[in-house]
Design a protein around this motif. Structure first.
Motif, PDB file in Angstrom:
ATOM      1  N   GLU A 168       0.817  -1.223   0.000  1.00 46.63           N
ATOM      2  CA  GLU A 168       0.000   0.000   0.000  1.00 46.63           C
ATOM      3  C   GLU A 168       0.845   1.265   0.000  1.00 46.63           C
ATOM      4  O   GLU A 168       0.313   2.369   0.014  1.00 46.63           O
ATOM      5  N   GLY A 169       2.168   1.103   0.016  1.00 49.29           N
ATOM      6  CA  GLY A 169       3.049   2.258  -0.094  1.00 49.29           C
ATOM      7  C   GLY A 169       3.626   2.775   1.207  1.00 49.29           C
ATOM      8  O   GLY A 169       4.282   3.820   1.228  1.00 49.29           O
ATOM      9  N   ILE A 170       3.406   2.075   2.304  1.00 48.28           N
ATOM     10  CA  ILE A 170       4.010   2.485   3.575  1.00 48.28           C
ATOM     11  C   ILE A 170       5.502   2.167   3.507  1.00 48.28           C
ATOM     12  O   ILE A 170       5.897   1.054   3.156  1.00 48.28           O
ATOM     13  N   GLU A 171       6.328   3.141   3.828  1.00 49.79           N
ATOM     14  CA  GLU A 171       7.781   2.940   3.817  1.00 49.79           C
ATOM     15  C   GLU A 171       8.166   1.959   4.934  1.00 49.79           C
ATOM     16  O   GLU A 171       7.640   2.042   6.050  1.00 49.79           O
ATOM     17  N   PRO A 172       9.085   1.030   4.652  1.00 44.53           N
ATOM     18  CA  PRO A 172       9.458   0.020   5.646  1.00 44.53           C
ATOM     19  C   PRO A 172       9.948   0.607   6.972  1.00 44.53           C
ATOM     20  O   PRO A 172       9.614   0.080   8.039  1.00 44.53           O
ATOM     21  N   ASP A 173      10.728   1.692   6.935  1.00 43.56           N
ATOM     22  CA  ASP A 173      11.225   2.241   8.196  1.00 43.56           C
ATOM     23  C   ASP A 173      10.096   2.860   9.017  1.00 43.56           C
ATOM     24  O   ASP A 173      10.100   2.767  10.244  1.00 43.56           O
ATOM     25  N   ILE A 174       9.111   3.454   8.364  1.00 43.06           N
ATOM     26  CA  ILE A 174       7.957   4.005   9.087  1.00 43.06           C
ATOM     27  C   ILE A 174       7.144   2.872   9.696  1.00 43.06           C
ATOM     28  O   ILE A 174       6.719   2.947  10.857  1.00 43.06           O
ATOM     29  N   LEU A 175       6.948   1.820   8.950  1.00 45.86           N
ATOM     30  CA  LEU A 175       6.231   0.655   9.442  1.00 45.86           C
ATOM     31  C   LEU A 175       6.966   0.023  10.624  1.00 45.86           C
ATOM     32  O   LEU A 175       6.344  -0.350  11.629  1.00 45.86           O
ATOM     33  N   ALA A 176       8.282  -0.067  10.522  1.00 44.49           N
ATOM     34  CA  ALA A 176       9.077  -0.653  11.606  1.00 44.49           C
ATOM     35  C   ALA A 176       8.954   0.168  12.889  1.00 44.49           C
ATOM     36  O   ALA A 176       8.795  -0.396  13.979  1.00 44.49           O
ATOM     37  N   HIS A 177       9.019   1.493  12.761  1.00 45.88           N
ATOM     38  CA  HIS A 177       8.871   2.335  13.949  1.00 45.88           C
ATOM     39  C   HIS A 177       7.490   2.164  14.578  1.00 45.88           C
ATOM     40  O   HIS A 177       7.361   2.076  15.803  1.00 45.88           O
ATOM     41  N   ALA A 178       6.462   2.098  13.756  1.00 50.70           N
ATOM     42  CA  ALA A 178       5.107   1.896  14.267  1.00 50.70           C
ATOM     43  C   ALA A 178       4.979   0.536  14.953  1.00 50.70           C
ATOM     44  O   ALA A 178       4.348   0.416  16.011  1.00 50.70           O
ATOM     45  N   ALA A 179       5.589  -0.493  14.360  1.00 50.60           N
ATOM     46  CA  ALA A 179       5.526  -1.834  14.945  1.00 50.60           C
ATOM     47  C   ALA A 179       6.258  -1.880  16.286  1.00 50.60           C
ATOM     48  O   ALA A 179       5.768  -2.480  17.247  1.00 50.60           O
ATOM     49  N   LEU A 180       7.436  -1.247  16.349  1.00 51.73           N
ATOM     50  CA  LEU A 180       8.181  -1.207  17.610  1.00 51.73           C
ATOM     51  C   LEU A 180       7.402  -0.462  18.684  1.00 51.73           C
ATOM     52  O   LEU A 180       7.323  -0.905  19.840  1.00 51.73           O
ATOM     53  N   PHE A 181       6.810   0.672  18.311  1.00 47.67           N
ATOM     54  CA  PHE A 181       6.018   1.439  19.267  1.00 47.67           C
ATOM     55  C   PHE A 181       4.865   0.588  19.799  1.00 47.67           C
ATOM     56  O   PHE A 181       4.639   0.509  21.006  1.00 47.67           O
TER      57      PHE A 181
END
Length: 82
Positions: free
Chosen positions: A31-44
């Motif tokens: 869907e276009g979410i950048e991997p690093d943004i997704l990773a930060h959200a997952a860690l949070f």
């Protein structure tokens, strides 16, 4: 439930959880979410959930070990052997 059966059940739940998260991760990337943004959200999300369950001190103690575990390659999926 004996210890062996419980260990098997926990391992099965871990595999299922990883499969669900991998599928959601792949969908978000598609869907276009950048991997690093997704990773930060997952860690949070993961840390917030752990804090809800175990408290801030316990999670802080857990995270102290992360640098060494990362350096040992515990979270590395693709390794390059030189």
């Amino acid at each position: 439930m004996d210890a062996d059966r419980e260990a098997i059940e926990i391992a099965e739940q871990k595999r299922a959880a990883l499969a669900y998260l991998t599928e959601a991760w792949d969908e978000a990337i598609a869907e276009g979410i950048e991997p690093d943004i997704l990773a930060h959200a997952a860690l949070f999300t993961a840390l917030a959930d752990l804090i809800d369950t175990y408290g801030e001190d316990a999670v802080a103690d857990l995270t102290v070990s992360l640098p060494d575990r990362v350096r040992r390659g515990e979270f590395t999926l693709l390794r390059t052997v030189q």
